[in-house]
Scaffold this motif. Structure first.
Motif, PDB file in Angstrom:
ATOM      1  N   TRP A 219       0.820  -1.214   0.000  1.00  0.00           N
ATOM      2  CA  TRP A 219       0.000   0.000   0.000  1.00  0.00           C
ATOM      3  C   TRP A 219       0.856   1.268   0.000  1.00  0.00           C
ATOM      4  O   TRP A 219       0.411   2.335   0.421  1.00  0.00           O
ATOM      5  N   GLY A 220       2.072   1.115  -0.499  1.00  0.00           N
ATOM      6  CA  GLY A 220       2.964   2.271  -0.600  1.00  0.00           C
ATOM      7  C   GLY A 220       3.782   2.526   0.638  1.00  0.00           C
ATOM      8  O   GLY A 220       4.337   3.619   0.796  1.00  0.00           O
ATOM      9  N   GLN A 221       3.887   1.498   1.520  1.00  0.00           N
ATOM     10  CA  GLN A 221       4.632   1.736   2.757  1.00  0.00           C
ATOM     11  C   GLN A 221       6.099   2.017   2.513  1.00  0.00           C
ATOM     12  O   GLN A 221       6.729   2.784   3.262  1.00  0.00           O
ATOM     13  N   LEU A 222       6.672   1.437   1.454  1.00  0.00           N
ATOM     14  CA  LEU A 222       8.086   1.673   1.185  1.00  0.00           C
ATOM     15  C   LEU A 222       8.314   3.118   0.743  1.00  0.00           C
ATOM     16  O   LEU A 222       9.295   3.757   1.164  1.00  0.00           O
ATOM     17  N   GLU A 223       7.411   3.654  -0.060  1.00  0.00           N
ATOM     18  CA  GLU A 223       7.537   5.046  -0.497  1.00  0.00           C
ATOM     19  C   GLU A 223       7.357   5.998   0.687  1.00  0.00           C
ATOM     20  O   GLU A 223       8.067   7.008   0.813  1.00  0.00           O
ATOM     21  N   ILE A 224       6.395   5.681   1.562  1.00  0.00           N
ATOM     22  CA  ILE A 224       6.196   6.504   2.759  1.00  0.00           C
ATOM     23  C   ILE A 224       7.438   6.454   3.634  1.00  0.00           C
ATOM     24  O   ILE A 224       7.879   7.475   4.178  1.00  0.00           O
ATOM     25  N   ALA A 225       8.015   5.265   3.765  1.00  0.00           N
ATOM     26  CA  ALA A 225       9.219   5.105   4.590  1.00  0.00           C
ATOM     27  C   ALA A 225      10.374   5.937   4.035  1.00  0.00           C
ATOM     28  O   ALA A 225      11.096   6.599   4.793  1.00  0.00           O
ATOM     29  N   ARG A 226      10.540   5.914   2.720  1.00  0.00           N
ATOM     30  CA  ARG A 226      11.612   6.714   2.122  1.00  0.00           C
ATOM     31  C   ARG A 226      11.379   8.204   2.342  1.00  0.00           C
ATOM     32  O   ARG A 226      12.318   8.964   2.607  1.00  0.00           O
ATOM     33  N   GLY A 227      10.120   8.633   2.226  1.00  0.00           N
ATOM     34  CA  GLY A 227       9.799  10.040   2.474  1.00  0.00           C
ATOM     35  C   GLY A 227      10.095  10.440   3.910  1.00  0.00           C
ATOM     36  O   GLY A 227      10.659  11.510   4.173  1.00  0.00           O
ATOM     37  N   LEU A 228       9.703   9.583   4.864  1.00  0.00           N
ATOM     38  CA  LEU A 228       9.990   9.866   6.267  1.00  0.00           C
ATOM     39  C   LEU A 228      11.487   9.927   6.530  1.00  0.00           C
ATOM     40  O   LEU A 228      11.964  10.770   7.296  1.00  0.00           O
ATOM     41  N   TRP A 229      12.230   9.026   5.887  1.00  0.00           N
ATOM     42  CA  TRP A 229      13.678   9.033   6.058  1.00  0.00           C
ATOM     43  C   TRP A 229      14.269  10.355   5.560  1.00  0.00           C
ATOM     44  O   TRP A 229      15.146  10.933   6.219  1.00  0.00           O
ATOM     45  N   ALA A 230      13.807  10.832   4.425  1.00  0.00           N
ATOM     46  CA  ALA A 230      14.316  12.097   3.882  1.00  0.00           C
ATOM     47  C   ALA A 230      13.974  13.260   4.813  1.00  0.00           C
ATOM     48  O   ALA A 230      14.808  14.141   5.061  1.00  0.00           O
ATOM     49  N   VAL A 231      12.741  13.274   5.339  1.00  0.00           N
ATOM     50  CA  VAL A 231      12.347  14.310   6.295  1.00  0.00           C
ATOM     51  C   VAL A 231      13.219  14.232   7.543  1.00  0.00           C
ATOM     52  O   VAL A 231      13.638  15.260   8.100  1.00  0.00           O
ATOM     53  N   ASN A 232      13.509  13.016   7.965  1.00  0.00           N
ATOM     54  CA  ASN A 232      14.338  12.825   9.152  1.00  0.00           C
ATOM     55  C   ASN A 232      15.748  13.370   8.940  1.00  0.00           C
ATOM     56  O   ASN A 232      16.330  13.978   9.847  1.00  0.00           O
ATOM     57  N   VAL A 233      16.301  13.150   7.765  1.00  0.00           N
ATOM     58  CA  VAL A 233      17.631  13.690   7.450  1.00  0.00           C
ATOM     59  C   VAL A 233      17.612  15.215   7.530  1.00  0.00           C
ATOM     60  O   VAL A 233      18.513  15.838   8.119  1.00  0.00           O
TER      61      VAL A 233
END
Length: 397
Positions: A45-59
């Motif tokens: 359900w797009g969890q990998l894309e959400i995870a990548r977005g969160l990682w970028a925000v975290n950086v």
């Protein structure tokens, strides 16, 4: 709700002077959520894309917080020095290497494993090891020589400066699985040493914490979330043994230590199960404590991020054990923990952004030694120490 309307002195420059390492707990929580979403085993359900977005925000936020923290050190050195003398705020120095470790793990999970990516990850990991050792050595030194502590006022926050080495060890186990054997072996050796430093210290602190809870009952509600912190060293310790066990087999293949590496993988599973079981007990107790605290009301502070990272690393250990044991209920339980983690993260993030927008959470110099919370009626340099109000008494009114 105006921007920075509640900032100290209503001066945006004061944000730098008041910036504390508590904010890096947001990196810990956001980073671990990104990693657990990527590991979520059900559906697409797009969890990998959400995870990548969160990682970028975290950086982005880690860089921002690092700039603010460095700015305080450079432009307000006297205020910065007081941070290390404070018996609660100084403990959060450990949040810096732990938040940084989630970025390194995300680099390994979300980016292609090219030689350039691995070289960057390896360099960042050694930086994280240095930061973790600084936390585990410097802050206990201040606790032993400068801080005033007592068993009655002790909380699980004592774990914060000593957990980073085992977080680095878990990252080292992940990193070593991508490196050549020659490069992986030093990482594995160092990671085991880091694990032993951190886990043994954490178990000692947990023994004292059990005594403190038995003799003096639960801490004040403003430190209620600290009851979740023991999940951190237990979950990370278990996860590190699993990642290092896998790295052993790859790093020592074809060497005289190959048979020992196979033993290390099996022993890692056993140790991880023991730590995970202990963590499960703590989690049940933490839920019971939190339900009790809810009857009193839980005022928001940055400590609420303690709901996220400890649960997240315990979730990582659950997924890891489910994978190596092929025991289905563990995978299901890991998915449940991920959903719970996401719920906690949403609530805490919303409240943190409100406090960040208004500036209300940027208040550091005048802090209660018991809670680490700002005393509203007190500003640095304006009230003599002997005449400052008792924050704990005012909170109980």
């Amino acid at each position: 709700m105006r921007l920075l309307s509640a900032a100290p002195g209503r001066d945006p420059r004061e944000i730098v002077r008041h910036f504390t390492p508590n904010w890096f707990a947001a990196n810990m929580g956001t980073g671990i959520l990104a990693l657990m979403l990527a590991a979520f085993p059900y559906g697409h359900w797009g969890q990998l894309e959400i995870a990548r977005g969160l990682w970028a925000v975290n950086v982005f936020f880690f860089v921002l917080f690092a700039a603010l923290f460095t700015g305080r050190a450079l432009f307000y050195p006297r205020s910065f020095a007081k941070l290390f003398e404070h018996p609660v705020q100084s403990l959060f120095i450990g949040a810096i290497p732990m938040g940084f470790a989630t970025i390194i793990n995300g680099l390994l999970d979300f980016w292609p494993a090219t030689p350039q990516t691995l070289a960057i990850a390896q360099g960042l990991w050694w930086v994280d090891v240095l930061l973790a050792l600084i936390s585990a050595l410097l802050i206990p030194f201040f606790m032993f020589t400068a801080h005033e502590h007592s068993i009655e006022r002790m909380t699980a926050a004592w774990l914060l400066p000593i957990v980073p080495p085992e977080v680095s060890a878990a990252s080292g186990g992940l990193l070593a699985q991508h490196l050549s054997p020659a490069l992986a072996r030093p990482v594995v050796y160092v990671s085991y040493v880091l694990w032993s430093i951190s886990v043994l210290l954490a178990l000692a602190v947990l023994a004292i914490l059990l005594l403190r809870l038995t003799l003096h009952k639960l801490p004040h509600r403003d430190m209620a979330v600290s009851t979740w912190l023991p999940l951190g060293p237990l979950g990370t310790g278990a996860f590190a043994m699993l990642t290092l066990g896998k790295a052993d087999v790859l790093a020592f293949a074809g060497t005289p230590l190959a048979s020992m590496a196979n033993f290390g993988q099996l022993a890692g599973i056993l140790v991880a199960l023991v730590l995970w079981g202990f963590g499960l007990w703590w989690m049940v107790m933490a839920v019971a404590f939190t339900l009790r605290y809810l009857r009193e009301g839980l005022p928001f502070n940055m400590g609420w991020w303690g709901f996220t990272f400890p649960l997240g690393v315990f979730d990582a250990a659950t997924y890891g054990l489910g994978e190596v044991t092929d025991f289905g209920p563990l995978t299901v339980l890991g998915a449940v923990f991920t959903v719970l983690l996401a719920g906690f993260w949403i609530v805490v993030t919303q409240r943190s952004f409100v406090g960040m927008w208004t500036g209300a959470l940027f208040r550091a110099p005048c802090l209660s030694e018991e809670t680490g919370l700002p005393a509203p009626a007190c500003s640095e340099g304006t009230v003599p120490p002997g005449q400052r109000p008792d924050l704990m008494a005012s909170l109980r009114r």
